[in-house]
Design an enzyme around this catalytic site. Structure first.
Site, PDB file in Angstrom:
ATOM      1  N   TRP A  49       0.264  -3.167   7.234  1.00 55.92           N
ATOM      2  CA  TRP A  49       1.321  -2.889   6.256  1.00 55.92           C
ATOM      3  C   TRP A  49       2.000  -4.223   5.925  1.00 55.92           C
ATOM      4  CZ3 TRP A  49       6.899  -1.647   7.686  1.00 55.92           C
ATOM      5  CH2 TRP A  49       7.627  -1.216   6.561  1.00 55.92           C
ATOM      6  N   LYS A  59       7.589  10.510   6.364  1.00 53.68           N
ATOM      7  CA  LYS A  59       6.447  11.114   5.697  1.00 53.68           C
ATOM      8  C   LYS A  59       6.223  12.550   6.157  1.00 53.68           C
ATOM      9  CE  LYS A  59       5.884   6.642   4.938  1.00 53.68           C
ATOM     10  NZ  LYS A  59       5.731   5.798   3.807  1.00 53.68           N
ATOM     11  N   ASP A 110       3.034   1.541  15.977  1.00 50.53           N
ATOM     12  CA  ASP A 110       3.818   2.015  14.838  1.00 50.53           C
ATOM     13  C   ASP A 110       3.178   3.318  14.371  1.00 50.53           C
ATOM     14  OD1 ASP A 110       5.291   2.420  12.577  1.00 50.53           O
ATOM     15  OD2 ASP A 110       4.570   0.647  11.493  1.00 50.53           O
TER      16      ASP A 110
HETATM   17  C1  LMR Z   1       4.240   2.159   2.031  1.00 53.22           C
HETATM   18  O1  LMR Z   1       3.498   1.501   2.764  1.00 53.22           O
HETATM   19  O2  LMR Z   1       4.032   2.285   0.814  1.00 53.22           O
HETATM   20  C2  LMR Z   1       5.423   2.857   2.626  1.00 53.22           C
HETATM   21  O3  LMR Z   1       5.455   2.671   3.999  1.00 53.22           O
HETATM   22  C3  LMR Z   1       6.690   2.512   1.949  1.00 53.22           C
HETATM   23  C4  LMR Z   1       7.166   1.125   2.223  1.00 53.22           C
HETATM   24  O4  LMR Z   1       8.324   0.996   2.623  1.00 53.22           O
HETATM   25  O5  LMR Z   1       6.428   0.165   2.046  1.00 53.22           O
END
Ligand code: LMR
Length: 397
Positions: free
Chosen positions: A130, A246, A211
Site C-alpha cells: 500500500w 472496509k 496490517d
Molecule cells: C486504498 O488503498 O485505496 C485505501 O486503503 C484507502 C487509502 O487510504 O488509501
C-alpha cells in the site's frame, strides 16, 4: 515562518479520488480508492450499522471523554473477531488491544511503540505494498527495507525471492505483512507461505507487523485470519494493526485497533502503557462513534448475523465482478490470461496496464485507476461492465 515550506503532492490514491469527484462525465468509473461500492456504484451504510446507530441514539447518554484506550467492550470484541473467540492466546494474558483512529492510526501507534522499544529496528516491506505504508511508517522513524513480494510477469507471489530476502532479515527487525486481501495486488500468502514465514521469524528472531484491513472480504472472517491466528499461536511477539473501515463500511468514522502480543503478561502491560502514551501525545483519544457501533453489532446475536450476511454479500459481489471482468477481457484479446484476477482476494488486482494506457482510460473514457494499475473491483457493476470492458479492450488492442 511558513515561507520555508514546500508544497507536498497529494497522496496518489486520494488525489485520484479528488480528480474522479471533479470529473463531470456521467459515464465515469471509479476503480481507484479502496472503498466498497454496490451494484449501483454507491457506497451504502450497512443496514446492520444503521440499526446499531438507531440503538445507539437511544442508549448513548453522554459524550464525555471515553479514555485513551477507547471502549473496553470494543477492544475485547475486536480481539475475538481477529484472533477467534476461545483461542488460547486470548486467555494467555500476553495480548492487549487498544482502539485507534482507523487502520492508519493503528499502524502509526504500532510503529511508534516498536520504535521506542528498539530504535535501531528496520521495517521490511513487501514490494509492492500500500503506497501509504512507506510515508506513514517511515515518518514514525523506521528505516525501510524491501523484500520482493509480487512478480508482475507471472502474476504470482515471488516465493523464492521473498523467502531468500526474509532469510537475511536480522533479529529484532520488523517485517510488514498483509493479513489478507493484499493491497495492491490481491495476491495473498498461502497457508504454507504463512507457516514458512513464521518458521523464519522464529529462526531469525524478526517480528511480524501485520496490517489487516480487509478481514471478511477475501474468503471469510475466519479464513482471512489464518495467518495472524497462526502467528499469534506460535510467535512470542507480534504487532497487528486492524481496521473496521472496509468490513463494517465505517471509513470516515476512523475505527481501528492496535494489538500487541508480548512475551509475558507483565511485558504486554508495559507495551500497552507505551501505546497509550503515544496516543495521548498525538490524538489523545480515539473517536468513539464507530467503535460503539462495532461493539453493539458484535455483541448482539441478531445484529451480528445480519452484518455477517451483508459482508458475505459484499464478498460475493466483488468475486463475481472479478470473474466477469476477467472473462470479458480474456475472451476478447488473444494472448491475455487474466486467470490471476479471478483467483486473487479482496478488493484489488493489478491489471498490468502501462501508464499510457491508464492515462488514455482516464482522459478518454473517464475510468480512474491507480498508477500502479491497481483496480478496485468493487467499482465494477452490471451497469458499467460493458463500457468498462470495451474501454479496456480498446487500450489493450
Ligand atoms: C486504498 O488503498 O485505496 C485505501 O486503503 C484507502 C487509502 O487510504 O488509501
Amino acid at each position: 515562518m511558513f515561507e520555508s515550506l514546500k508544497p507536498v503532492a497529494m497522496d496518489p490514491i486520494l488525489g485520484l479520488m479528488a480528480a474522479f469527484r471533479a470529473d463531470t462525465r456521467t459515464t465515469k468509473i471509479d476503480l481507484g480508492v479502496g472503498v466498497y461500492m454496490d451494484d449501483h456504484g454507491h457506497t451504502p451504510v450497512m443496514a446492520s450499522v444503521k440499526e446499531a446507530e438507531a440503538q445507539l441514539m437511544q442508549l448513548e447518554t453522554t459524550k464525555s471523554y471515553q479514555g485513551i484506550a477507547g471502549d473496553p467492550d470494543y477492544n475485547q470484541r475486536t480481539l475475538e473477531l481477529l484472533f477467534g473467540a476461545g483461542q488460547s492466546i486470548l486467555n494467555s494474558g500476553r495480548i492487549k488491544s487498544i482502539q485507534a483512529p482507523g487502520g492508519s492510526g493503528a499502524l502509526r501507534v504500532g510503529a511508534e511503540v516498536t520504535q521506542r522499544a528498539r530504535p535501531e529496528a528496520k521495517l521490511w516491506v513487501g514490494v509492492p505494498t500500500w503506497p501509504n505504508h512507506i510515508p506513514l511508517l517511515g515518518s514514525a522513524g523506521f528505516e525501510i527495507e524491501e523484500y520482493p513480494y509480487y512478480d508482475r510477469d507471472t502474476h504470482q507471489i515471488n516465493t523464492d525471492a521473498m523467502m531468500e530476502t526474509l532469510r537475511q532479515v536480522p533479529a529484532g527487525d520488523m517485517v510488514l505483512l498483509h493479513g489478507c486481501c493484499h493491497n495492491p495486488t490481491g495476491a495473498d500468502l498461502t497457508h504454507e507461505q504463512w507457516d514458512q514465514i513464521a518458521d523464519l521469524a522464529l529462526e531469525r528472531g524478526f517480528i511480524p507487523f501485520i496490517d489487516t484491513a480487509y478481514q471478511g472480504l477475501g474468503d471469510g472472517l475466519d479464513e482471512d485470519a489464518y495467518g495472524l491466528r497462526m502467528m499469534a499461536d506460535r510467535l512470542p511477539e507480534l504487532v497487528v494493526a486492524s481496521s473496521c473501515s472496509k468490513n463494517f463500511g465505517l471509513y470516515r468514522e476512523r475505527t481501528g485497533s492496535i494489538t500487541f502480543i508480548a512475551e509475558s503478561p507483565e511485558q504486554v502491560e508495559i507495551v500497552a502503557s507505551q501505546a497509550m502514551a503515544v496516543a495521548r501525545q498525538t490524538y489523545s483519544m480515539p473517536p468513539a462513534h464507530g467503535a460503539l457501533l462495532v461493539s453493539l453489532i458484535l455483541g448482539d446475536q441478531q445484529l451480528r448475523a445480519n452484518w455477517e450476511a451483508e459482508l458475505a454479500e459484499v464478498r460475493g459481489r466483488i468475486q463475481s465482478m472479478r470473474s466477469l471482468l476477467a472473462d470479458n477481457i480474456q475472451n476478447n484479446v488473444a494472448g491475455i490470461d487474466f486467470t490471476h484476477v479471478k483467483m486473487q482476494k479482496g478488493m484489488f488486482s493489478f491489471l498490468g496496464l502501462n501508464t499510457a494506457q491508464l492515462d488514455h482510460l482516464r482522459e478518454e473514457f473517464g475510468i480512474y485507476i491507480v498508477s500502479s494499475s491497481r483496480v478496485n473491483l468493487a467499482g465494477v457493476n452490471s451497469n458499467n461492465i460493458d463500457y468498462l470492458s470495451s474501454s479496456i479492450l480498446s487500450v489493450l488492442k
